[in-house]
Design an enzyme around this catalytic site. Structure first.
Site, PDB file in Angstrom:
ATOM      1  N   LYS A 165      57.784  91.087 -63.416  1.00  0.00           N
ATOM      2  CA  LYS A 165      57.598  92.506 -63.096  1.00  0.00           C
ATOM      3  C   LYS A 165      57.578  93.290 -64.407  1.00  0.00           C
ATOM      4  O   LYS A 165      58.113  92.797 -65.379  1.00  0.00           O
ATOM      5  CB  LYS A 165      58.761  93.009 -62.221  1.00  0.00           C
ATOM      6  N   HIS A 284      51.219  81.970 -51.972  1.00  0.00           N
ATOM      7  CA  HIS A 284      51.830  83.245 -51.590  1.00  0.00           C
ATOM      8  C   HIS A 284      51.217  83.696 -50.272  1.00  0.00           C
ATOM      9  O   HIS A 284      50.054  83.429 -50.007  1.00  0.00           O
ATOM     10  CB  HIS A 284      51.596  84.298 -52.678  1.00  0.00           C
TER      11      HIS A 284
END
Length: 465
Positions: A165, A284
């Site tokens: 992130k 994912h």
């Protein structure tokens, strides 16, 4: 006599309560909410018809085939306790209705046109039984749990990951730096966020190069095998494969794909490429909640999980039970077993409607990710066991001293939990104590414990039985 034109009730042809299911049938359990006034038998039969050979009227060409051989059949209807207007319809489909090795074709039939059908207010596919005869037409996961452990040389504990992130906006070099710090601190994997493909601020090739550099540097310094899930998801299948090829040329161990937004056709192609070229494949599930979050319409995630195991992936995200995202414990463990085990018994208390035999198709590692931190490590170890990947994104990068100490804290917490469990301690009861003990000799863990001591994401789960 000629044929009798006109509209006739579905239930005359498609509701067959006396039918004995075959070992080769694909079985589906639908939660049906019909429009007022439509009887359950008719609605259940309509689902069977519209997802197999039926249409809204009798057609002359029905006489050119054998409907008895090819039609779906609604063979059982059961009420849903506590829901007046709903019931579960069980439908059996003959195997010949489906193309071999194509999840795409299977879904086009079973969850295609029928979901827009007017006589139903809502429809949800709760579970599918994939027969061994059909399972055997799929390659499945490129490698599976055991081969992955052998490739990574990591045994007897869950694997640790971290999503880098901020998910969007870093340059490739800074991104690679964050990857290196996390791996160096003690994580096994770092991960591209699912939104990271190839954007103006960071093109894919630059990211792949800097991440490969980070992996090799961290491996050399720690003596452990490291990986970064390089997201190969792209706008076209050709571009996706091009990215996977480049990853292979760099010699990295694993790539990643968004299987629902990328699509099952692309995913299956990538899974085949990965097996042929020795790449692990991390999956994912972006977009899953669009499909699975509503209780009475769509598809349950356990169906998407089964489809992924058929299409192919070595890891797939599957909720945390304790973090910031949706997931009831027993139900989550139900589809986690469907991903990992070879044979799963029917168990309605865990939402499993059918016994599933995977006939040695490799297993998939469930990935727990989303809002988890060091205080969750005992619960996660207890819930998921060794065969899982625990991903602490903010729980690593949010550490007050930086990424590497954040990674150290997670690794120490995990190793402490695994050791305590192996020594016979009860993680559910003594979890906090285990973490506190370990933090006495690990300043990194002590600092992490301090930051997140009060954070909880407490809402009622919607995914209940």
């Amino acid at each position: 006599v000629g044929f009798k034109a006109g509209v006739k009730e579905y239930k005359l042809t498609y509701h067959t309560p006396e039918y004995e299911t075959k070992d080769t049938d694909i079985l589906a359990a639908f939660r049906v909410t019909p429009q007022p006034g439509v009887p359950p038998e008719e609605a259940g039969a309509a689902v069977a018809a519209e997802s197999s050979t039926g249409t809204w009227t009798t057609v002359w060409t029905d006489g050119l085939t054998s409907l008895d051989r090819y039609k779906g059949r609604c063979y059982h209807i059961e009420p849903v306790p506590g829901e007046e207007s709903q019931f579960i319809a069980y439908v059996a489909y003959p195997l010949d209705l489906f193309e071999e090795g194509s999840v795409t074709n299977m879904f086009t039939s079973i969850v295609g046109x029928v979901f827009g059908f007017k006589a139903l207010r809502a429809l949800r596919l709760e579970d599918l039984r994939i027969p061994p005869a059909y399972v055997k037409t799929f390659q499945g996961p490129p490698h599976g749990i055991q081969v992955e452990r052998d490739k990574l040389n990591k045994y007897g504990r869950p694997l640790l990951g971290c999503t880098i992130k901020p998910k969007l906006g870093l340059s490739a070099k800074n991104y690679g730096r964050a990857v290196y710090e996390c791996l160096r601190g003690g994580l096994d994997f770092t991960k591209d966020d699912e939104n990271v493909n190839s954007q103006p601020f960071m093109r894919w090739r630059d990211r792949f190069l800097f991440c490969a550099e980070a992996i090799y540097k961290a491996q050399a310094e720690t003596g452990e095998i490291k990986g970064h899930y390089l997201n190969a998801t792209a706008g076209t299948c050709e571009e996706m494969i091009k990215r996977a090829v480049f990853a292979r040329e760099l010699g990295v161990p694993i790539v990643m794909h968004d299987y629902l937004t990328g699509g099952f056709t692309a995913n299956t192609s990538l899974a085949h490429y990965c097996r042929d070229n020795g790449l692990l494949l991390h999956i994912h599930r972006a977009m899953h909640a669009v499909i699975d979050r509503q209780k009475n319409h769509g598809m349950h995630f356990r169906v998407l999980a089964k489809a992924l195991r058929m299409s192919g992936g070595d890891h797939v995200h599957s909720g945390t039970v304790v973090g910031k995202l949706e997931g009831e414990r027993e139900i989550t463990l139900g589809f986690v077993d469907l991903l990992r085990d070879d044979f799963i018994e029917k168990d309605r208390s865990r939402g499993i409607f059918f016994t599933q035999d995977w006939v040695s198709l490799p297993g998939v590692l469930p990935v727990a990710s989303g809002g988890i931190h060091v205080w969750h490590x005992p619960a996660l170890t207890e819930i998921f066991g060794d065969d899982s990947v625990l991903q602490f994104g903010g729980g690593t990068l949010g550490h007050x001293w930086g990424n590497a100490p954040g990674a150290v804290a997670n690794r120490v917490a995990l190793e402490a939990c695994v050791q305590a469990r192996n020594e016979g301690x009860d993680l559910a009861r003594e979890g906090n104590e285990i973490i506190r003990e370990a933090s006495k000799w690990s300043p990194e863990l002590a600092a992490a414990c301090e930051i997140w001591k009060e954070i909880k994401f407490e809402f009622e789960a919607m995914d209940t039985l």
